[in-house]
Design a protein around this motif. Structure first.
Motif, PDB file in Angstrom:
ATOM      1  N   GLU A   1       0.880  -1.167   0.000  1.00 34.27           N
ATOM      2  CA  GLU A   1       0.000   0.000   0.000  1.00 34.27           C
ATOM      3  C   GLU A   1       0.917   1.216   0.000  1.00 34.27           C
TER       4      GLU A   1
ATOM      5  N   THR B   1       1.419   5.270   0.630  1.00 32.56           N
ATOM      6  CA  THR B   1       0.884   6.515   1.156  1.00 32.56           C
ATOM      7  C   THR B   1       1.996   7.512   1.392  1.00 32.56           C
TER       8      THR B   1
ATOM      9  N   GLU C   1       5.198  10.264   0.441  1.00 27.72           N
ATOM     10  CA  GLU C   1       6.485  10.297  -0.247  1.00 27.72           C
ATOM     11  C   GLU C   1       7.375   9.136   0.179  1.00 27.72           C
TER      12      GLU C   1
ATOM     13  N   ARG D   1      11.790  12.696   6.295  1.00 26.66           N
ATOM     14  CA  ARG D   1      10.714  11.806   5.875  1.00 26.66           C
ATOM     15  C   ARG D   1      10.547  10.654   6.874  1.00 26.66           C
TER      16      ARG D   1
ATOM     17  N   PRO E   1      10.410   5.355   3.494  1.00 28.82           N
ATOM     18  CA  PRO E   1      10.129   4.418   4.604  1.00 28.82           C
ATOM     19  C   PRO E   1       9.145   3.312   4.195  1.00 28.82           C
TER      20      PRO E   1
ATOM     21  N   LYS F   1       2.477  -4.428   3.808  1.00 25.68           N
ATOM     22  CA  LYS F   1       3.533  -3.425   3.637  1.00 25.68           C
ATOM     23  C   LYS F   1       2.901  -2.115   3.197  1.00 25.68           C
ATOM     24  N   ILE F   2       3.334  -1.060   3.840  1.00 24.75           N
ATOM     25  CA  ILE F   2       2.862   0.261   3.440  1.00 24.75           C
ATOM     26  C   ILE F   2       4.079   1.130   3.214  1.00 24.75           C
ATOM     27  N   ILE F   3       4.214   1.650   2.020  1.00 25.67           N
ATOM     28  CA  ILE F   3       5.384   2.479   1.751  1.00 25.67           C
ATOM     29  C   ILE F   3       4.982   3.952   1.720  1.00 25.67           C
ATOM     30  N   GLY F   4       5.975   4.791   2.041  1.00 25.14           N
ATOM     31  CA  GLY F   4       5.721   6.227   2.070  1.00 25.14           C
ATOM     32  C   GLY F   4       5.801   6.786   3.483  1.00 25.14           C
ATOM     33  N   ASP F   5       5.557   8.077   3.593  1.00 22.14           N
ATOM     34  CA  ASP F   5       5.725   8.720   4.900  1.00 22.14           C
ATOM     35  C   ASP F   5       4.469   8.616   5.768  1.00 22.14           C
ATOM     36  N   LEU F   6       3.521   7.820   5.332  1.00 22.35           N
ATOM     37  CA  LEU F   6       2.303   7.526   6.101  1.00 22.35           C
ATOM     38  C   LEU F   6       1.486   8.794   6.373  1.00 22.35           C
ATOM     39  N   SER F   7       1.614   9.761   5.466  1.00 25.49           N
ATOM     40  CA  SER F   7       0.945  11.045   5.695  1.00 25.49           C
ATOM     41  C   SER F   7      -0.564  10.940   5.447  1.00 25.49           C
ATOM     42  N   ASN F   8      -0.971  10.026   4.632  1.00 23.94           N
ATOM     43  CA  ASN F   8      -2.398   9.857   4.360  1.00 23.94           C
ATOM     44  C   ASN F   8      -2.974   8.816   5.306  1.00 23.94           C
TER      45      ASN F   8
ATOM     46  N   ARG G   1      -5.386   6.068   4.059  1.00 20.34           N
ATOM     47  CA  ARG G   1      -4.737   4.996   3.297  1.00 20.34           C
ATOM     48  C   ARG G   1      -3.989   4.040   4.215  1.00 20.34           C
ATOM     49  N   VAL G   2      -3.409   4.590   5.263  1.00 20.94           N
ATOM     50  CA  VAL G   2      -2.667   3.735   6.192  1.00 20.94           C
ATOM     51  C   VAL G   2      -3.640   2.802   6.922  1.00 20.94           C
TER      52      VAL G   2
ATOM     53  N   VAL H   1      -6.516   1.776   5.917  1.00 14.30           N
ATOM     54  CA  VAL H   1      -6.977   0.766   4.958  1.00 14.30           C
ATOM     55  C   VAL H   1      -5.888  -0.279   4.754  1.00 14.30           C
ATOM     56  N   GLY H   2      -4.660   0.227   4.614  1.00 14.78           N
ATOM     57  CA  GLY H   2      -3.521  -0.681   4.376  1.00 14.78           C
ATOM     58  C   GLY H   2      -3.308  -1.621   5.546  1.00 14.78           C
TER      59      GLY H   2
ATOM     60  N   ARG I   1     -11.968  -1.522   3.146  1.00 17.42           N
ATOM     61  CA  ARG I   1     -11.659  -0.830   1.895  1.00 17.42           C
ATOM     62  C   ARG I   1     -12.906  -0.267   1.252  1.00 17.42           C
TER      63      ARG I   1
END
Lengths: 564, 106
Positions: free
Chosen positions: A108, A110, A112, B31, B74, B86-93, B96-97, B99-100, B106
């Motif tokens: 998933e 989310t 950057e 980040r 991250p 797995k959740i990629i990114g800065d978890l800002s949303n 989405r996190v 849901v992930g 969903r």
């Protein structure tokens, strides 16, 4: 960032892959990234992995291999058959391998992110082994696995820059795209060297080809080069580089048939020349080839026999029936068969395996029986091009080559299927003739033989358990006769002569008889004459005595009458 | 630097919904810090007392990247409960996190 070294000349990094370093004049650009692209099963992964493994084994340059498609275990077992022991290299600390698995459904996204994780993994392996070479197969899996293409493209650009800065020579692979070289346009990031592998299937026969699409700052061959994967790995055949400047010999080699040697200026073929034996089915082409092979082995030379039609055992059995014991030569290691169906692989692979075998076995003589079967896997032009390369290669190596060519019945006899006759120095034509008595006989002509006075006469070609024999044909009364027709004619001629002889004898006997009779008659007459003479003699004697008596009687009478 | 937060009232053995989370970063970048802050806040909100967060800095432990097949940083990995997420990114949303992590349908 290390300073750019060797700006003037591009340093090369040898791959160790046979032929590839020839066409790239030394290897891949050192410290740069090379893209290897092509369709499924074209050998991309093998090329990348071989680059790493050969780098370690042959050039003592440790390497790193990152695979997105196959696990280390899978790769290790795939290349084990090529003699590459990946486990051993990993244990020796010269090789590091990493299998990167990206599963879209597990991820998933989310916010950057970047691909520093990938960099960290590569970096840790490079540091651990002191790697000079990196193989990545294939980055495209990332496109399927990561949702954000913009980030991915930016990160790929960074990756290639990073690899360049690390000074490692990198090979990355990419799947062929529809309109571009690679599906995701990887060529956009790799500006130094792009190699395209092609696996083409024509007439259901696959052919591997390799082409250097681009090589910045270096000269390179531009052709499509036939490429093979065999038990030693990948090899590229830089064959078209061969020229005409091969050594030419005045030495001669026997054809294995005395009378044929005699027809070819008394000495046979030129050593290192190309010989074509053509003819329709069953004219004895293979036997002529076997005679040649047998003669070479008899001289202690090595012979490579490429058979496209028969199994070696069958050739040996068949040739034993005409007096050639080929088994003994295979046993002594002088004769080696390379028997494959022509449809097994493409022309290039045939060419490649022949050349490879010839390089290993170093024969003085190569027999290819028959070349016509190759037209099953390629067009006439392709076959001719391939045979040109065989001829050029063999001439370069001073190998005498004998090709047999099957002429289809009904077609013009003095024509070869792939039109190869112009490549040949000597052309022996075998022909069947059918006699009115319903018999087929073999005729042999020497159509051409460059650089020697050769017989223009036709010979009858006979196969028996004592070998191959050439006989003069019957020439007389405006006809050429062969086989039993020749034998009949010869018998008739003999009968006539016999009759003449008998006639003369009889006449002689008659005359002698007559002479004897005459002589006998002469004897009889002489005898008669003698008798007559005797009679005559006795008759004269009687008369004299009668006259004497009469005289005496008359005197007696007178005295009695007292005549006075 | 694993951070563990456990409630005293419920023993771990009786909490099938215990959450084990790993956050992979490469250096304490802005980040990475943002991701951790986002994660911490979210966990406190939704999983207070039932989670543990382990932060792995790949620059310090590069070998650990292969184990969880980390490419992007991250990356947040839900080790427990299964299945792994797995959740990629800065978890800002946050949406989405959640849901992930299967904390929200969903």
């Amino acid at each position: 960032m290390p300073p750019e070294t060797n700006i003037m000349t591009l340093e090369k990094c040898p791959t160790g892959i046979r032929g590839l370093d020839d066409i790239t004049s030394g290897g891949l650009p050192r410290g740069r990234t090379t893209l290897v692209c092509g369709g499924t099963g074209c050998g991309k992964t093998l090329l990348a992995l071989e680059f790493i493994v050969r780098g370690i084994r042959e050039f003592d340059e440790p390497g790193v291999f990152m695979s997105f498609e196959e696990t280390t275990e899978e790769l290790a077992s795939n290349v084990a058959s090529l003699g590459f022991d990946l486990e051993e290299l990993i244990h020796g600390g010269k090789l590091a391998m990493d299998y990167v698995h990206v599963e879209r459904s597990e991820i998933e996204e989310t916010g950057e992110y970047d691909l520093e994780g990938l960099f960290v993994r590569l970096d840790s392996m490079i540091v651990e082994t002191g790697a000079k070479r990196v193989g990545i197969d294939s980055l495209e899996a990332l496109f399927a696995g990561l949702p954000n293409e913009a980030i991915l493209r930016a990160e790929l650009r960074r990756l290639f820059r990073w690899l360049k800065d690390r000074g490692v020579t990198t090979v990355i692979t990419g799947e062929q795209g529809k309109n571009e070289l690679t599906r995701y346009g990887l060529e956009e990031y790799v500006s130094d060297c792009v190699i395209f592998l092609n696996h083409r299937v024509v007439n259901r026969v696959g052919t591997r080809l390799l082409r250097i699409v681009k090589y910045r700052g270096s000269s390179h061959g531009t052709n499509e080069y036939p490429t093979m994967i065999d038990e030693h790995g990948l090899s590229v055949l830089p064959i078209s580089s061969l020229g005409f400047d091969y050594p030419v010999s005045t030495e001669r080699v026997s054809t294995g048939i005395d009378r044929l040697d005699a027809m070819l200026g008394g000495k046979g073929y030129y050593s290192g020349s190309s010989v074509l034996v053509s003819g329709t089915a069953g004219t004895g082409k293979s036997s002529l080839a076997a005679a040649f092979a047998d003669a070479a082995c008899r001289r202690g030379e090595r012979c490579l026999y490429v058979a496209f039609e028969e199994a070696p055992a069958q050739i040996c059995r068949n040739m034993a029936s005409v007096g050639f014991d080929l088994d003994q030569w295979t046993g002594k290691g002088l004769l080696r068969f390379h028997a494959v169906r022509s449809t097994l692989c493409g022309l290039e692979q045939h060419l490649g395996s022949m050349i490879k075998l010839a390089r290993e076995f170093r024969p003085a003589v190569v027999v290819i029986d028959p070349v016509t079967n190759l037209s099953a896997v390629g067009s006439a032009e392709e076959t001719k091009a391939m045979l040109t390369q065989v001829v050029d290669f063999c001439k370069n190596q001073s190998i005498t080559t004998l090709f047999t060519s099957l002429t289809e019945g009904g077609g013009p006899q003095e024509q070869t299927d792939p039109g190869v006759s112009s490549l040949m120095d000597t052309w022996v034509l075998l022909r069947n003739t059918e006699t009115p008595s319903g018999e087929r006989n073999r005729l042999l002509f020497v159509l051409k033989s460059r650089g020697m006075a050769h017989s223009s006469q036709v010979r009858e070609f006979m196969l028996s358990d004592k070998g191959v024999q050439l006989t003069d044909v019957y020439i007389g009364a405006g006809t050429v006769l062969t086989g039993s027709a020749r034998l009949i004619q010869e018998a008739q001629d003999e009968a006539v002569a016999e009759a003449r002889h008998r006639d003369a004898t009889r006449r002689q006997r008659d005359l002698e008889q007559e002479k004897a009779q005459v002589q006998a008659r002469i004897g009889a007459l002489q005898h008669k004459a003698a008798l007559l003479a005797e009679d005559l003699d006795s008759l004269t004697g009687d008369e004299r005595s009668r006259l004497e008596t009469a005289t005496r009687n008359r005197a007696d009478l007178a005295s009695a009458r007292q005549v006075d | 630097m694993p951070k563990k937060t456990r409630p005293d009232t419920v023993p771990p053995s009786q909490t099938p919904e215990f959450w084990q989370l790993r956050l992979y970063v490469a250096g304490m970048t802005a980040r990475a810090v943002a991701a951790f802050d986002n994660l911490k806040r979210l966990c406190e909100e939704h999983l207070a007392g039932y989670y543990e967060i382990e932060i792995i800095d790949l620059l310090e432990n590069p070998k650990l990247a292969a184990g969880d097949q980390i490419l992007a940083v991250p990356t947040l990995v839900r080790k427990l409960p299964p299945p792994m997420k797995k959740i990629i990114g800065d978890l800002s949303n946050e949406e989405r996190v959640l849901v992930g992590l299967d904390l929200r349908p969903r």
